[in-house]
Motif scaffolding. Structure first.
Motif, mmCIF file in Angstrom:
data_model
loop_
_atom_site.group_PDB
_atom_site.id
_atom_site.type_symbol
_atom_site.label_atom_id
_atom_site.label_comp_id
_atom_site.label_asym_id
_atom_site.label_seq_id
_atom_site.Cartn_x
_atom_site.Cartn_y
_atom_site.Cartn_z
ATOM 1 N N GLN A 84 -14.789 -42.128 6.675
ATOM 2 C CA GLN A 84 -15.129 -43.705 7.974
ATOM 3 C C GLN A 84 -15.819 -43.631 8.710
ATOM 4 O OE1 GLN A 84 -11.456 -45.378 8.913
ATOM 5 N NE2 GLN A 84 -10.963 -46.248 6.382
ATOM 6 N N VAL A 85 -17.204 -43.412 8.707
ATOM 7 C CA VAL A 85 -17.917 -42.588 9.907
ATOM 8 C C VAL A 85 -20.007 -43.775 9.690
ATOM 9 C CG1 VAL A 85 -19.468 -41.027 8.465
ATOM 10 C CG2 VAL A 85 -19.293 -41.131 11.120
ATOM 11 N N ALA A 86 -20.441 -44.191 10.811
ATOM 12 C CA ALA A 86 -21.215 -44.605 10.619
ATOM 13 C C ALA A 86 -22.470 -44.101 10.951
ATOM 14 C CB ALA A 86 -21.103 -46.227 11.247
ATOM 15 N N VAL A 87 -23.976 -44.346 10.749
ATOM 16 C CA VAL A 87 -24.488 -43.009 10.856
ATOM 17 C C VAL A 87 -26.267 -44.142 11.863
ATOM 18 C CG1 VAL A 87 -26.801 -41.302 11.055
ATOM 19 C CG2 VAL A 87 -24.840 -41.275 9.760
ATOM 20 N N SER A 88 -26.236 -44.331 13.291
ATOM 21 C CA SER A 88 -27.211 -45.282 13.886
ATOM 22 C C SER A 88 -28.407 -44.238 14.614
ATOM 23 C CB SER A 88 -26.867 -46.385 14.430
ATOM 24 O OG SER A 88 -25.393 -46.533 13.991
ATOM 25 N N ASP A 105 -16.835 -40.959 23.381
ATOM 26 C CA ASP A 105 -15.437 -40.607 22.883
ATOM 27 C C ASP A 105 -14.897 -40.111 22.157
ATOM 28 O OD1 ASP A 105 -15.831 -43.059 21.743
ATOM 29 O OD2 ASP A 105 -15.656 -44.680 23.187
ATOM 30 N N ALA A 154 -20.456 -41.837 14.626
ATOM 31 C CA ALA A 154 -19.154 -43.454 15.398
ATOM 32 C C ALA A 154 -17.790 -43.689 13.793
ATOM 33 C CB ALA A 154 -20.166 -45.118 15.913
ATOM 34 N N GLY A 155 -17.096 -43.892 14.483
ATOM 35 C CA GLY A 155 -15.969 -44.447 13.277
ATOM 36 C C GLY A 155 -15.251 -43.025 13.232
ATOM 37 N N PRO A 156 -14.255 -43.823 13.161
ATOM 38 C CA PRO A 156 -12.544 -43.001 13.225
ATOM 39 C C PRO A 156 -12.709 -41.463 12.200
ATOM 40 C CG PRO A 156 -11.958 -44.496 11.457
ATOM 41 C CD PRO A 156 -13.607 -44.972 12.151
ATOM 42 N N GLU A 194 -26.989 -41.710 16.663
ATOM 43 C CA GLU A 194 -25.217 -42.668 17.241
ATOM 44 C C GLU A 194 -24.547 -41.506 15.835
ATOM 45 O OE1 GLU A 194 -26.497 -45.795 20.867
ATOM 46 O OE2 GLU A 194 -25.001 -46.318 18.797
ATOM 47 N N THR A 196 -14.412 -41.493 19.236
ATOM 48 C CA THR A 196 -15.002 -42.360 17.700
ATOM 49 C C THR A 196 -16.837 -42.374 18.244
ATOM 50 O OG1 THR A 196 -14.548 -43.841 19.010
ATOM 51 C CG2 THR A 196 -12.609 -43.201 16.938
ATOM 52 N N LEU A 197 -16.854 -41.939 18.996
ATOM 53 C CA LEU A 197 -18.457 -42.020 18.914
ATOM 54 C C LEU A 197 -18.797 -41.179 19.503
ATOM 55 C CD1 LEU A 197 -21.219 -43.831 19.362
ATOM 56 C CD2 LEU A 197 -20.237 -44.584 21.400
#
Lengths: 984, 198
Positions: free
Chosen positions: A739-743, A707, A661-663, A659, A709-710
């Motif tokens: 601005q991003v998150a990696v999961s 979406d 995510a983020g702007p 995943e 942001t994901l």
């Protein structure tokens, strides 16, 4: 003395427990020793003089040393817990029922037919086989040579030893529990520093355990026992007895080998019951490893009965065993006198002391006179007598003169000491020769290391204790105080490397490998002047011995022959491990099913129950299902047919699910994939590939836009973990402002693909409440729903060319979903499909399998994605490299289809450059994937072929496994090229 | 389709234990714990207050720390990621709350209850058993009580949380959990699995 048959057990003394007799066998002969004996001391006590044979000439060999340093006493041993193919007798504590055999000599070590090699010894000197076995060719001789080599008697037995590993950290690792090591540990008692003290003996103290000296006004043995008790009772010092530090590695990582020994009795087995492999990281290291005696070089110095003086003292003191009843001593330092007095005190007759020096520095003349020991100064031993045991030595002044023959059954030799600097040298400390000490020492130790005691050069007890205390003080101060530096004082040793006279072919330097001074002379005369060359040409210091006792003498002789100083010549490279480590101990429990970590899918048990033949693809996955056919090929055919005609169920759980995510999630992902993700709308999916910086393809997969942001990146199963790390690395190092998150969430989901013309009807019958019609859920679409509180993700993608849906649920529901699919699928003609069928289905469709159909040079242009690359205006990783001359040239291997005209294609077959040639000839590429396709009706394959896309319709010859197959180059789409089925 | 079975799959619910291993160590599989992986797209200080408010406990902000309140525990994984374990029935609610609070996903909550298998290892020999698999901590004092870290144990990535002196909670990726449990069993008795095992 001589309480047991022909042996030399002293009537009293020693640390052995005479109330615990132990039975053992050597070469089939029953013998007896005591608890506390090593196998070496027990053999000596039983009068065994020949323990083995030398490697090359098969000369009889007796004990030269007492422990790890002994080059001669390799034996194979059965104890109550396992079998050791080769171990030194001095390393092994005696156990009841132990059976030992010499590893050399046939039929026995005492009567060895191989000893006939001595008759031809003048012809098999150093390097003989480099020169001799050239004609007609090495292979002609190799089998015979190989039969002659090797040390040990391996057996197919499973050891019952308990094996453990330990990973540990400490502030200070003290290696060696002699006087210096004890003093250092004592100085750290009660400090905030966590200390490990490791020693290879069962108790601390080293020579103090049986020495008659006094330490701090206490008998040495009592002092060391007292110190051990104090250290054992402390909170911050951990004692590791019976532990050898076998290796020193980067970052102060050490490997330690600890064992627990049981003496055994009629009820319980004896032997090495447990081995524990430690890996210890230490901030500071105190090297207190001491030193070992150095042998002396003289004619006939290899006979059984000739021992290191320190070994004689330890046999007498610790084990109450005498090497013989009449002893002579040959020395170049004062230690030899101490040995003579110790032997005399033990009741041995000391025939003579032969000292190469004209005037001993501090020899106790009065005691020697009182003991009636004859002395020769400025003299050497020029010959020895006896074959399987020493009978006499000839002594003559070094300056020339009358020869005296001394009758003796053992000779103690003391040529100075060799500091045990191995661990420091393994870490890169260059050993340098100290002429005052007469030994190689490590002057510059690694940062945080301290050398104390004999390892820094010979020193006395007082010095060792002071150095230990000084280092402890420095460590306690946290580096503000420095340990006292040792004053350089000449040792009492006078170097004596080899006598001028006598036959050099009888002067042994390396007793294990039969390297003589004559061999070194040959090497020197043939230009092998480097110490490393000398080692390889003569085998000096090779084998299990690794030159512990031989290297320095060998170097000294070489230096003399080449007119160099010893220090200029240097030493060979020290490498871990310091002593042999059992492979089983290294493997620990990583055997059989625990050999390496394995990954199981959520429905693993359900697949097994369904008859899946599981295979390790990184994850354990069904390769095929037994229920689908009597054998693999039949089952795979049936599984493929089910997908093409009805529907197949495939477990796709290992496919990556990351995943993002983020702007800035879209911007971020767009920098990795070749395809333009800027236009990917929510609810849609896009296939693409990822490149490394050099422009080569390293993974492919689909990206889902949930979406704005994901996103869910779907790398291949094999690369899922790596891709997650790859994302994170770029986020942290190159684009920290995004601005991003990696999961990474791959394991959270179980995922099943249903593929085939009936996939939609099966999906409908599952009761997930999804409208899967072509209009509302077209190809490359994503949707989410919830069923009874269970989240469900559905993606319409296809790896088979058929209508296909992938259904993902939380992993806990994986088994239920699989069972549900199989049950509901029965009325749709569904079959479970394994990996083999799945990969063949994609091959029919011409879909890429990265890693199989690509190699380390493949770019997206090579696999037909040039248009996608060219149309993407924004930057992505690897883009710049695609414009480099080689990548942009027309001389590339390109992915094409191959259709066999005659015969069967196989992966790995080479595409010959010329159709009418046979190998060897240039190649234009190779077959990457191949199978027989029932749907297509012929053998098909994919291949990387030079300029392949411009050669459509061309016939090529493919060479594989000795045969030739004719094939036609075609577009890599064999099945439904218009994609009508997957868009259904 | 039966959706009422918690954590069906692997290790199977019936293997949850507790199991007595060697050296007085007891192992059980926690089937009552779910968890959420939080990853921040921005510097955590920008959203720490809001994060803490919704989570209901102070978010640990330094390496290796753990925050516990009632039945929730938050483990620091990296400067931008945390693992929060909660009772299984709270997972959905918490996910919903965070999705509503951070619609732009500057803080992203990932459903993670099924990704990890939680093991409870207790007993005086538990620390030694873990030390057979790797450096649980490179600190001389070892891993402190109520500290957590990600590390390799027996070649498997494990989140190790030392809950009490002799109580360890281990989170293992579920696909590797069965191997890891088999490894613990074998290591506790000091030998490889016998023929037919593992």
């Amino acid at each position: 003395m001589s309480a047991h048959g022909r042996g030399f057990r002293l009537e009293s003394g020693g640390l052995v427990d005479r109330s615990k007799p132990l039975r053992f066998q050597f070469n089939g002969r029953p013998m007896q020793g005591f608890a506390g004996d090593t196998l070496a001391s027990a053999l000596l006590a039983n009068g065994v003089r020949v323990v083995g044979r030398s490697f090359k000439y098969h000369r009889p060999r007796g004990l030269q040393g007492v422990g790890l340093e002994d080059p001669n006493s390799m034996v194979a041993v059965h104890d109550g817990y396992g079998h050791d193919p080769a171990i030194r007798a001095g390393q092994l504590l005696l156990a009841d029922g132990l059976q030992a055999r010499s590893v050399s000599g046939w039929p026995t070590s005492t009567f060895d037919i191989g000893a006939a090699a001595q008759l031809i010894s003048p012809f098999i000197k150093a390097g003989f086989y480099y020169k001799t076995f050239m004609w007609p060719g090495w292979k002609w001789y190799e089998p015979m040579i190989r039969r002659c080599t090797g040390y040990g008697r391996p057996e197919m037995r499973t050891a019952r030893r308990r094996r453990e590993t330990r990973y540990h950290t400490c502030d200070v690792l003290i290696v060696g529990g002699g006087a210096a090591g004890i003093a250092a540990a004592r100085g750290l008692l009660g400090s905030s520093l966590r200390v490990i003290l490791a020693d290879d003996q069962p108790a601390l103290g080293g020579v103090l355990r049986w020495s008659h000296a006094t330490v701090e006004d206490r008998p040495a043995a009592s002092w060391s026992a007292y110190q051990q008790a104090a250290l054992a009772g402390s909170d911050n010092v951990q004692l590791l007895p019976n532990t050898v530090v076998t290796g020193a590695y980067e970052g102060n990582l050490f490997t330690l080998l600890q064992n627990r020994h049981e003496i055994g009795d009629a009820e319980t087995p004896g032997g090495v019951a447990m081995e524990r492999m430690w890996q210890v990281r230490a901030r500071h290291v105190v090297l207190a490893t001491g030193s070992i005696d150095r042998p002396m070089v003289f004619a006939g110095n290899d006979r059984p009965g000739i021992m290191l003086a320190g070994a004689v003292e330890r046999f007498l003191g610790e084990f109450a065993v005498a090497p013989a009843d009449r002893l002579a001593v040959f020395t170049n330092n004062d230690a030899g006198y101490r040995t003579a007095l110790a032997a005399r005190a033990a009741g041995l007759e000391v025939a003579a002391i032969v000292d190469t020096r004209n005037a001993p520095t501090a020899a106790p003349q009065a005691e020697l006179d009182a003991a009636g020991i004859r002395r020769f100064t400025g003299a050497g031993i020029i010959a020895t007598y006896g074959y399987k045991g020493l009978r006499a030595v000839d002594v003559a002044p070094l300056a020339g003169g009358r020869t005296d023959r001394i009758s003796c059954s053992a000779l103690a030799v003391s040529g100075g000491v060799t500091p045990l600097i191995h661990l420091a040298a393994q870490r890169g400390s260059k050993p340098s020769y100290d002429p005052l000490a007469g030994a190689f020492v490590c002057r510059r130790l690694p940062p945080g290391w301290y050398g104390i005691g004999d390892v820094a050069g010979p020193c006395d007890m007082r010095q060792a204790l002071e150095e230990g205390a000084s280092v402890a003080e420095a460590l306690r101060s946290g580096g503000t105080a420095a340990p006292a530096r040792r004053r350089a004082t000449p040792a009492d040793v006078s170097a004596f490397w080899r006598p001028e006279a006598n036959k050099s072919s009888e002067m042994f330097v390396d007793l294990q490998n039969d390297v003589t001074v004559a061999d070194i002379e040959i090497a020197a005369s043939e230009g092998y002047v480097s110490v490393e060359h000398l080692k390889r040409y003569t085998t000096l210091g090779m084998g299990t011995d690794q030159g512990r006792t031989s290297n320095i003498n060998g170097l000294a002789v070489m230096a003399m022959l080449t007119g160099q100083q010893i220090g200029e010549l240097g030493t060979t490279t020290f490498r871990p491990p310091y002593t042999g480590v059992r492979m089983g101990t290294i493997a620990h429990i990583r055997q059989k099913g625990l050999y390496r970590p394995k990954r199981l899918m959520p429905a693993h048990d359900a697949h097994v129950a369904a008859g899946a033949e599981m295979m390790d693809f990184g994850w354990h996955r069904p390769d095929w299902y037994r229920g689908n056919g009597p054998d693999r090929e039949a089952a795979v055919t049936m599984e493929m047919a089910a997908v093409r005609s009805d529907v197949g169920i495939f477990d796709a759980s290992p496919l990556g699910k990351i995943e993002v995510a983020g702007p800035d999630a879209r911007t971020f992902l767009n920098r990795f994939y070749v395809s333009d993700l800027a236009t990917l709308r929510p609810g849609r999916i896009r296939y693409s590939v990822m490149l490394k910086e050099d422009g080569t393809v390293f993974d492919d997969g689909v990206v889902t836009c949930v979406d704005e942001t994901l996103f869910i990146a779907g790398p291949s199963s094999a690369q899922a973990d790596f891709v997650a790390s790859w994302f994170e690395r770029w986020r942290q190092t190159e684009w920290p402002n995004l601005q991003v998150a990696v999961s990474p969430a791959t394991s959270n989901w179980a995922c099943f693909a249903i593929a085939g013309p009936k996939a939609r009807s099966l999906l409908g019958d599952l009761g997930l409440g999804i409208d899967a019609s072509a209009a509302t859920f077209p190809h490359m679409t994503f949707g989410e729903t919830t069923v009874g509180g269970m989240p469900v993700r559905i993606s319409r993608v296809s790896f088979t060319g058929e209508l296909q849906y992938e259904i993902a649920v939380p992993a806990r529901f994986g088994r239920s979903l699989f069972a549900h699919l199989v049950k509901v699928g029965r009325s749709h003609g569904a079959r479970s499909v394994g990996m083999e069928a799945w990969l063949r289905l994609r091959l029919e469709k011409g879909y890429l399998h990265v890693g199989t159909d690509t190699n380390g040079r493949t770019t997206p242009r090579d696999i037909g994605m040039a248009e996608i690359v060219d149309n993407k205006s924004t930057d992505f990783i690897g883009k710049r490299s695609l414009s480099l001359a080689y990548n942009a040239s027309g001389e590339r291997e390109e992915l094409v289809g191959l259709r066999a005209v005659q015969g069967a294609l196989a992966a790995g077959g080479r595409v010959l450059a010329m159709v009418d040639s046979r190998p060897p000839c240039p190649s234009h590429g190779y077959v990457t994937s191949a199978c027989f396709s029932a749907a297509v009706g012929s053998h098909i394959g994919l291949g990387m072929v030079l300029r392949g896309r411009s050669r459509m319709g061309e016939r090529v010859m493919i060479y594989d496994d000795g045969g030739l197959v004719e094939a036609e180059i075609c577009p890599p789409r064999f099945y439904d090229p218009e994609n009508e089925r997957l868009r259904a | 389709m039966n959706m009422s079975v918690p954590f069906e799959g692997y290790p199977a619910a019936e293997t949850a234990g507790p199991h007595a291993l060697g050296d007085g160590v007891e192992l059980s599989v926690r089937t009552d714990v779910a968890c959420i992986l939080f990853t921040a797209a921005v510097d955590v200080h920008e959203l720490l207050d809001e994060f803490t408010d919704i989570l209901g406990l102070p978010v640990p902000s330094s390496a290796g720390t753990v925050a516990r309140l009632a039945d929730r525990t938050a483990l620091w994984l990296s400067p931008r990621s945390w693992l929060v374990h909660v009772p299984a029935d709270q997972e959905d609610d918490l996910l919903t709350a965070f999705a509503a609070a951070f619609p732009d996903r500057r803080l992203h909550a990932t459903r993670f209850g099924d990704a990890l298998c939680w093991l409870r290892l207790s007993g005086a020999g538990a620390a030694s058993l873990l030390q057979q698999g790797g450096f649980i901590s490179l600190e001389p004092g070892g891993l402190g009580i109520d500290s957590a870290k990600r590390t390799l144990v027996a070649g498997v990535p494990v989140i190790v949380h030392r809950a009490e002196g002799e109580l360890w909670l281990l989170a293992v990726e579920r696909s590797r959990a069965r191997y890891f449990i088999e490894w613990l069993r074998a290591a506790s008795v000091g030998g490889p699995p016998q023929e037919g095992e593992a």
